[in-house]
Every structure is written in structure tokens, then in C-alpha cells.
Write a protein that holds these residues in place. Structure first.
Motif, PDB file in Angstrom:
ATOM      1  N   VAL A 277       7.165  12.856  -4.177  1.00 47.17           N
ATOM      2  CA  VAL A 277       5.763  13.151  -4.487  1.00 47.17           C
ATOM      3  C   VAL A 277       4.896  11.983  -4.032  1.00 47.17           C
ATOM      4  O   VAL A 277       5.055  10.853  -4.523  1.00 47.17           O
ATOM      5  CB  VAL A 277       5.557  13.406  -5.991  1.00 47.17           C
ATOM      6  CG1 VAL A 277       4.064  13.633  -6.282  1.00 47.17           C
ATOM      7  CG2 VAL A 277       6.364  14.621  -6.443  1.00 47.17           C
ATOM      8  N   ASP A 278       4.019  12.259  -3.092  1.00 44.23           N
ATOM      9  CA  ASP A 278       3.051  11.261  -2.673  1.00 44.23           C
ATOM     10  C   ASP A 278       1.847  11.360  -3.611  1.00 44.23           C
ATOM     11  O   ASP A 278       0.987  12.222  -3.442  1.00 44.23           O
ATOM     12  CB  ASP A 278       2.646  11.503  -1.213  1.00 44.23           C
ATOM     13  CG  ASP A 278       1.636  10.471  -0.736  1.00 44.23           C
ATOM     14  OD1 ASP A 278       1.286   9.561  -1.526  1.00 44.23           O
ATOM     15  OD2 ASP A 278       1.192  10.585   0.430  1.00 44.23           O
ATOM     16  N   ALA A 279       1.841  10.475  -4.612  1.00 40.72           N
ATOM     17  CA  ALA A 279       0.732  10.442  -5.583  1.00 40.72           C
ATOM     18  C   ALA A 279      -0.082   9.169  -5.371  1.00 40.72           C
ATOM     19  O   ALA A 279      -0.594   8.580  -6.325  1.00 40.72           O
ATOM     20  CB  ALA A 279       1.275  10.528  -7.002  1.00 40.72           C
TER      21      ALA A 279
ATOM     22  N   GLY B 281       0.835  -1.197   0.000  1.00 40.31           N
ATOM     23  CA  GLY B 281       0.000   0.000   0.000  1.00 40.31           C
ATOM     24  C   GLY B 281       0.867   1.243   0.000  1.00 40.31           C
ATOM     25  O   GLY B 281       2.106   1.154  -0.028  1.00 40.31           O
ATOM     26  N   GLY B 282       0.216   2.387   0.054  1.00 37.15           N
ATOM     27  CA  GLY B 282       0.930   3.653  -0.016  1.00 37.15           C
ATOM     28  C   GLY B 282       1.760   3.945   1.224  1.00 37.15           C
ATOM     29  O   GLY B 282       2.816   4.575   1.133  1.00 37.15           O
ATOM     30  N   SER B 283       1.294   3.492   2.381  1.00 35.74           N
ATOM     31  CA  SER B 283       2.037   3.786   3.602  1.00 35.74           C
ATOM     32  C   SER B 283       3.417   3.137   3.557  1.00 35.74           C
ATOM     33  O   SER B 283       4.432   3.761   3.874  1.00 35.74           O
ATOM     34  CB  SER B 283       1.280   3.266   4.826  1.00 35.74           C
ATOM     35  OG  SER B 283       0.023   3.885   4.925  1.00 35.74           O
ATOM     36  N   LEU B 284       3.442   1.874   3.143  1.00 35.16           N
ATOM     37  CA  LEU B 284       4.722   1.169   3.056  1.00 35.16           C
ATOM     38  C   LEU B 284       5.617   1.780   1.989  1.00 35.16           C
ATOM     39  O   LEU B 284       6.834   1.888   2.163  1.00 35.16           O
ATOM     40  CB  LEU B 284       4.473  -0.303   2.741  1.00 35.16           C
ATOM     41  CG  LEU B 284       4.982  -1.181   3.852  1.00 35.16           C
ATOM     42  CD1 LEU B 284       3.962  -2.180   4.264  1.00 35.16           C
ATOM     43  CD2 LEU B 284       6.279  -1.832   3.452  1.00 35.16           C
TER      44      LEU B 284
ATOM     45  N   MET C 274       2.536   5.630  -5.804  1.00 35.20           N
ATOM     46  CA  MET C 274       1.225   5.500  -6.459  1.00 35.20           C
ATOM     47  C   MET C 274       0.515   4.293  -5.858  1.00 35.20           C
ATOM     48  O   MET C 274       1.151   3.289  -5.578  1.00 35.20           O
ATOM     49  CB  MET C 274       1.387   5.242  -7.970  1.00 35.20           C
ATOM     50  CG  MET C 274       2.153   6.322  -8.682  1.00 35.20           C
ATOM     51  SD  MET C 274       2.633   5.879 -10.377  1.00 35.20           S
ATOM     52  CE  MET C 274       1.106   6.128 -11.250  1.00 35.20           C
ATOM     53  N   ASP C 275      -0.794   4.393  -5.707  1.00 29.94           N
ATOM     54  CA  ASP C 275      -1.567   3.284  -5.125  1.00 29.94           C
ATOM     55  C   ASP C 275      -2.495   2.671  -6.171  1.00 29.94           C
ATOM     56  O   ASP C 275      -3.592   3.191  -6.396  1.00 29.94           O
ATOM     57  CB  ASP C 275      -2.426   3.799  -3.957  1.00 29.94           C
ATOM     58  CG  ASP C 275      -1.854   3.448  -2.596  1.00 29.94           C
ATOM     59  OD1 ASP C 275      -0.795   2.795  -2.535  1.00 29.94           O
ATOM     60  OD2 ASP C 275      -2.475   3.842  -1.590  1.00 29.94           O
ATOM     61  N   PRO C 276      -2.084   1.555  -6.760  1.00 28.88           N
ATOM     62  CA  PRO C 276      -3.023   0.877  -7.678  1.00 28.88           C
ATOM     63  C   PRO C 276      -4.339   0.487  -6.981  1.00 28.88           C
ATOM     64  O   PRO C 276      -5.354   0.357  -7.649  1.00 28.88           O
ATOM     65  CB  PRO C 276      -2.248  -0.364  -8.134  1.00 28.88           C
ATOM     66  CG  PRO C 276      -0.798   0.003  -7.965  1.00 28.88           C
ATOM     67  CD  PRO C 276      -0.764   0.895  -6.763  1.00 28.88           C
ATOM     68  N   HIS C 277      -4.310   0.324  -5.667  1.00 27.00           N
ATOM     69  CA  HIS C 277      -5.588  -0.022  -5.013  1.00 27.00           C
ATOM     70  C   HIS C 277      -6.486   1.201  -4.791  1.00 27.00           C
ATOM     71  O   HIS C 277      -7.545   1.094  -4.195  1.00 27.00           O
ATOM     72  CB  HIS C 277      -5.410  -0.859  -3.733  1.00 27.00           C
ATOM     73  CG  HIS C 277      -4.741  -0.187  -2.564  1.00 27.00           C
ATOM     74  ND1 HIS C 277      -4.129  -0.909  -1.570  1.00 27.00           N
ATOM     75  CD2 HIS C 277      -4.584   1.100  -2.226  1.00 27.00           C
ATOM     76  CE1 HIS C 277      -3.646  -0.080  -0.655  1.00 27.00           C
ATOM     77  NE2 HIS C 277      -3.904   1.145  -1.041  1.00 27.00           N
ATOM     78  N   LYS C 278      -6.048   2.338  -5.288  1.00 25.88           N
ATOM     79  CA  LYS C 278      -6.951   3.496  -5.322  1.00 25.88           C
ATOM     80  C   LYS C 278      -7.348   3.745  -6.777  1.00 25.88           C
ATOM     81  O   LYS C 278      -8.338   3.229  -7.242  1.00 25.88           O
ATOM     82  CB  LYS C 278      -6.287   4.698  -4.679  1.00 25.88           C
ATOM     83  CG  LYS C 278      -6.212   4.537  -3.159  1.00 25.88           C
ATOM     84  CD  LYS C 278      -5.477   5.662  -2.514  1.00 25.88           C
ATOM     85  CE  LYS C 278      -5.499   5.483  -0.991  1.00 25.88           C
ATOM     86  NZ  LYS C 278      -4.479   6.333  -0.364  1.00 25.88           N
ATOM     87  N   THR C 279      -6.511   4.512  -7.489  1.00 27.50           N
ATOM     88  CA  THR C 279      -6.967   4.975  -8.803  1.00 27.50           C
ATOM     89  C   THR C 279      -6.681   4.012  -9.951  1.00 27.50           C
ATOM     90  O   THR C 279      -6.908   4.371 -11.099  1.00 27.50           O
ATOM     91  CB  THR C 279      -6.401   6.374  -9.086  1.00 27.50           C
ATOM     92  OG1 THR C 279      -5.101   6.472  -8.497  1.00 27.50           O
ATOM     93  CG2 THR C 279      -7.280   7.431  -8.487  1.00 27.50           C
TER      94      THR C 279
END
Ligand SMILES: *Cc1c(COP(=O)(O)O)cnc(C)c1O
Length: 483
Positions: free
Chosen positions: A279-281, A163-166, A308-313
Motif C-alpha cells: 500500500v502506497d500511503a 522520501g516516499g520514492s525511496l 508513509m511520508d511524514p513530509h506530507k501529512t
């Protein structure tokens, strides 16, 4: 012949144990039956989504689950599915609903589930290249595809995280090591970010041993984007004071408001002062697939690292983030480690191993859940769905703006719409509580400039005009009944 006697005894014991242990190998007929049962369950679930509530709060909060304990004999598949149905899959947030616009929604494209299924059945070891060259090539192919979206050069590298946090943590650790921030220097090391940066960045700094670093909250403009001029001044002041500016974290789509910080201007400042530009995208990154997004995120190609978070966008189910670093060798400097028992797995000809670019060693083959949907659908429908979300957000913003009852935040940069009922924080809180009680739709709230603010984050691939229209209708209806 004592030894002989020992092995006889052991073989007797093995004869007894083997048929018992073999129960874990499911015979083909049972496999088919179980898969059919699971498939039927999943199909029923998905078929019901059109009418399913976006939020359900039961009095016992799923406590009934505990009536089916982990036992010696197990409850069996049918009973287990029944527990899921009764206590798990219809309570709390329904993140698979198109009328779920809380927080940052995900989605769960179906082919991703099939990828997870296959990844689990075949259990390829995607940690090191030696163990599964194909799995590692696939994950690195996906990383290169994302690096291409960002506009990074060929030497970019990175990994697919949970995820994005990691991914943000891995970026912070990489930047820390490149800048040589060691324990004694931490209290003088300055990190720049806005109040709207995701809280996982604070957490990452703490986990990375940088909890005592100076966090400089850079002011934002009227659209809640970092003020690059204020950033430059803050850095100059800190340098004058003998501090060590080293990292600036910009957001390409803040979680709060979807605002995109002025990436090119921040890149200029970071360049001038030799800061690592992250950049936190996590939320906004995949809008790079669209023309609108490319324009909004201009300057991201100058970052040192991007999340980037594939589990979002990219609409995958939860469990997929990514870190991309402009110079892939830097991430490996921080994360490469070795051991004698890994000596057979060292050969790295061809591809870098995910285990050398992340805190993980053994990990889920999470490339497949991303690769399969992209191979089945191609990129085009993902782009179209993101364009649709951008227009939906504009539509919702325009409709709210036209309403007498509400006041809206700035025109959305991406797909988060902020607004308030005209009135007190308390009235807004009551309205949100009524929406949650109702459950047909779900959205959440935040606090901006000290004011309780409502927000729609339109991110699910299942959100279409009817869903967002219903969301606004429910909102108007409940607001009217609370007048
Ligand atoms: C969601 C989000 C994160 C955290 O990512 P997780 O995948 O939830 O760990 C970080 N930054 C931004 C901007 C986000 O939207």
C-alpha cells in the motif's frame, strides 16, 4: 638521526597548518552571532508568510545566485543570507504558504527545523545501533508508532527514508526477493496497479531490475479507485496464460485525486492468490490518526508493506518518508550486508539497525526532525490539523459544486479536490496559467481520463479556511475575467 629530522619538519608544517585548520571550529561568540543572524532571517521569513505569494516566477529564474561563486575565502554569512533572500527563498513554489495546494504540499513544522539543527550539531550516527543506541531506538520507536497506526503486529519493522520514492523502492526490492523474482523470470512476473499509482512505483520497478516485468493497469471505478473485481479477473487471466502474478500496489490516497483504493477487497484478492500486497500511503497514511481516515483506509492492516511520508501529512519539511513492513525480518533479508571494516559495529542486541533495512549506510539522523515536533506538540494537534484538512476539502468541493462555472470530480476521499472549468481543456489551461501569473495562490493540474483537470491538494498545516476561501475567490475572479 634522519627520522628525528623528518618528524621535526613535519611538526613545523603542522604548526603552520593547525591555526589555519582551526578556523573551521567556530568560537562561541561567533556561534551565537551566526545563530542569531540565521534565527532573525528565519523569523522574518515566517512572519512574512501571511502575505507572501504562493508562487513567484522571476524572469531570470534565480540565475543571480551564480554571481556568488564558491570561492577560497567565502562570501561570509551575511552575504550568504542575502543570496538566499534574493535568489532562493522567494522564487518558485512557496511550499510554506497556506495557499499552496499544488501537487502534494508538505509544510515544515518549525520544531522539525530545530530537530535538524540539533541532529547536525550533535551528528549522532543513526545508521547502526552500536554507533548511537539512542538515535536508533528513537527511529525504531517512530517506526513502531507508525506500525501501530497501520495496525501491524509487533514483528513489523521498517525505516525512515528520505522520501516516499525511496521507501517504495525498498518495498519493491523486499517483495521481489520474498517472491524470488530473478532475472530470467522478470518478463513473466506481473505487477498490478491502477493508472493513478504514483510514477515512483514504475521508477522503483526499473531501478530494482524489474523494468521488463508485466505492468497490468487495473481499471478504476467512477471515483478512480481500483476495481478489485477487475484485479481478480486480470490475475486469473494471467495465471491462465502462464504468467506469474506476484505484486499488487494499491494507493491509500492517490496523488492525482486522493482516492483510496478498496484496501480490504484488494487484500482478499491478494491473499487468495498469494500476492505481495503493498500500500502506497505516502500521501494518505497519516490520516490514520483521524476517525475518518481510519474508516477510509480500513484493510491497510492486511498489507505486507506500507509507505508513509511524514513530509506530507505529518507536515514535516522535505526529507522524511517511511517504509513499514508487516514482517520486519523480510526487509532485512534483502538489505542486510556486512564488511570486515564494520566488525565492531555488528553487535545488534536490542534494536535492528536502519542500515540493515535500507539501501543507505551513513545517513541523516532523520528521526529527530520527526520525534521533536511530536514530543513538543504531542499527537493531538496533528490529528486536529488533519481533521481540519478533511473538512476544508469537503468545504471546497461543496463550494465548487455550487458554482455554475465549474464541474467537480467525485466527493474527496481525503483532501484532494478535482474540478474543471466547464469548457475546453484549453480554457482550463488558460485559467491555470492566469492563477500562476497572479501568484497569490497556487494549485496544479493533472490529466484524468484524457481531460485536463484542476486539483487542490489541501495538505499544509498552514492551510485554514481563509486560505482556501481566498483560493476559490481568486479562481472565480480569474475565471470571470477570462469569460
Ligand atoms: C508523493 C508521493 C510519492 C513519492 O514520494 P516522495 O516523497 O515524493 O519521493 C509516492 N506515492 C504517493 C502516493 C505520493 O503522494
Amino acid at each position: 638521526m634522519k627520522t628525528r629530522h623528518d618528524t621535526d619538519l613535519l611538526e613545523q608544517e603542522l604548526e603552520r597548518l593547525e591555526p589555519l585548520a582551526r578556523k573551521l571550529e567556530t568560537p562561541a561568540a561567533d556561534r551565537n552571532r551566526r545563530l542569531e543572524a540565521v534565527h532573525a532571517y528565519a523569523s522574518d521569513y515566517l512572519d512574512a508568510q501571511g502575505a507572501a505569494p504562493a508562487y513567484t516566477r522571476s524572469p531570470d529564474l534565480s540565475a543571480g545566485l551564480l554571481d556568488t561563486p564558491i570561492s577560497e575565502t567565502g562570501a561570509g554569512l551575511d552575504a550568504a543570507l542575502d543570496v538566499l533572500d534574493r535568489y532562493v527563498d522567494h522564487e518558485g513554489l512557496n511550499t510554506t504558504s497556506g495557499r499552496f495546494t499544488g501537487y502534494v504540499p508538505g509544510g515544515g513544522v518549525y520544531e522539525s527545523a530545530l530537530g535538524d539543527y540539533l541532529a547536525a550539531v550533535t551528528n549522532r550516527y543513526a545508521g547502526v545501533f552500536f554507533a548511537s543506541p539512542g538515535a536508533v531506538r528513537m527511529e525504531n520507536q517512530l517506526v513502531r508508532w507508525m506500525a501501530g497506526l497501520v495496525g501491524f503486529p509487533a514483528e513489523a519493522g521498517g525505516y525512515l527514508s528520505a522520501g516516499g520514492s525511496l521507501a517504495n523502492l525498498t518495498a519493491v526490492v523486499t517483495a521481489r526477493d520474498v517472491h524470488g523474482i530473478e532475472a530470467g523470470a522478470v518478463p513473466r512476473a506481473v505487477v498490478y496497479l491502477s493508472d493513478h499509482a504514483h510514477h515512483c512505483v514504475d521508477k522503483a520497478l526499473r531501478v530494482a531490475g524489474l523494468g521488463r516485468a508485466v505492468l497490468r493497469r487495473v481499471p478504476v471505478d467512477e471515483a478512480w479507485r481500483m476495481d478489485a473485481g477487475a484485479l481478480a479477473s486480470a490475475i486469473e487471466d494471467d495465471l491462465d496464460d502462464g504468467l506469474m502474478p506476484w505484486l499488487v500496489v494499491a494507493s491509500a490516497g492517490t496523488t492525482n485525486t486522493g482516492s483510496v483504493d478498496p484496501l480490504a477487497d484488494i487484500a482478499d484478492v491478494a491473499d487468495r492468490h498469494g500476492l505481495w500486497f503493498h500500500v502506497d500511503a505516502a500521501y494518505g497514511g497519516f490520516f490514520l490518526l483521524t476517525e475518518t481516515g481510519k474508516n477510509r483506509l480500513r484493510g491497510i492492516e492486511r498489507a505486507h508493506s506500507v509507505v508513509m511520508d511524514p513530509h506530507k501529512t505529518l507536515f514535516l519539511p522535505y526529507g522524511s518518508g517511511a517504509l513499514i513492513v508487516r514482517d520486519g525480518a523480510l526487509i532485512r533479508q534483502s538489505h542486510l550486508s556486512d564488511a570486515s571494516y564494520m566488525q565492531d559495529a555488528r553487535a545488534a542486541d536490542g534494536e535492528w539497525s536502519p542500515a540493515h533495512m535500507s539501501p543507505e549506510l551513513t545517513k541523516h539522523f532523520r528521526g529527530l526532525r520527526m520525534w521533536l515536533p511530536l514530543q513538543v506538540h504531542g499527537v493531538a494537534p496533528f490529528r486536529d490539523a488533519l481533521d481540519e484538512k478533511l473538512v476544508l476539502a469537503r468545504w471546497a468541493w461543496e463550494r465548487l459544486r455550487a458554482s455554475d462555472r465549474f464541474e467537480v470530480g467525485p466527493k474527496p476521499d481525503l483532501t484532494v479536490v478535482t474540478f474543471r472549468l466547464r469548457g475546453s481543456d484549453e480554457a482550463n489551461r488558460r485559467l491555470l496559467e492566469a492563477v500562476h501569473q497572479d501568484g497569490r495562490v497556487f494549485f496544479s493540474s493533472t490529466v484524468i481520463d484524457g481531460r485536463f483537470t484542476l486539483r487542490l491538494a489541501i495538505v499544509s498545516f498552514r492551510s485554514h479556511l481563509d486560505d482556501i476561501r481566498l483560493t476559490l475567490d481568486v479562481l472565480e475572479e480569474l475565471a470571470a475575467s477570462h469569460d
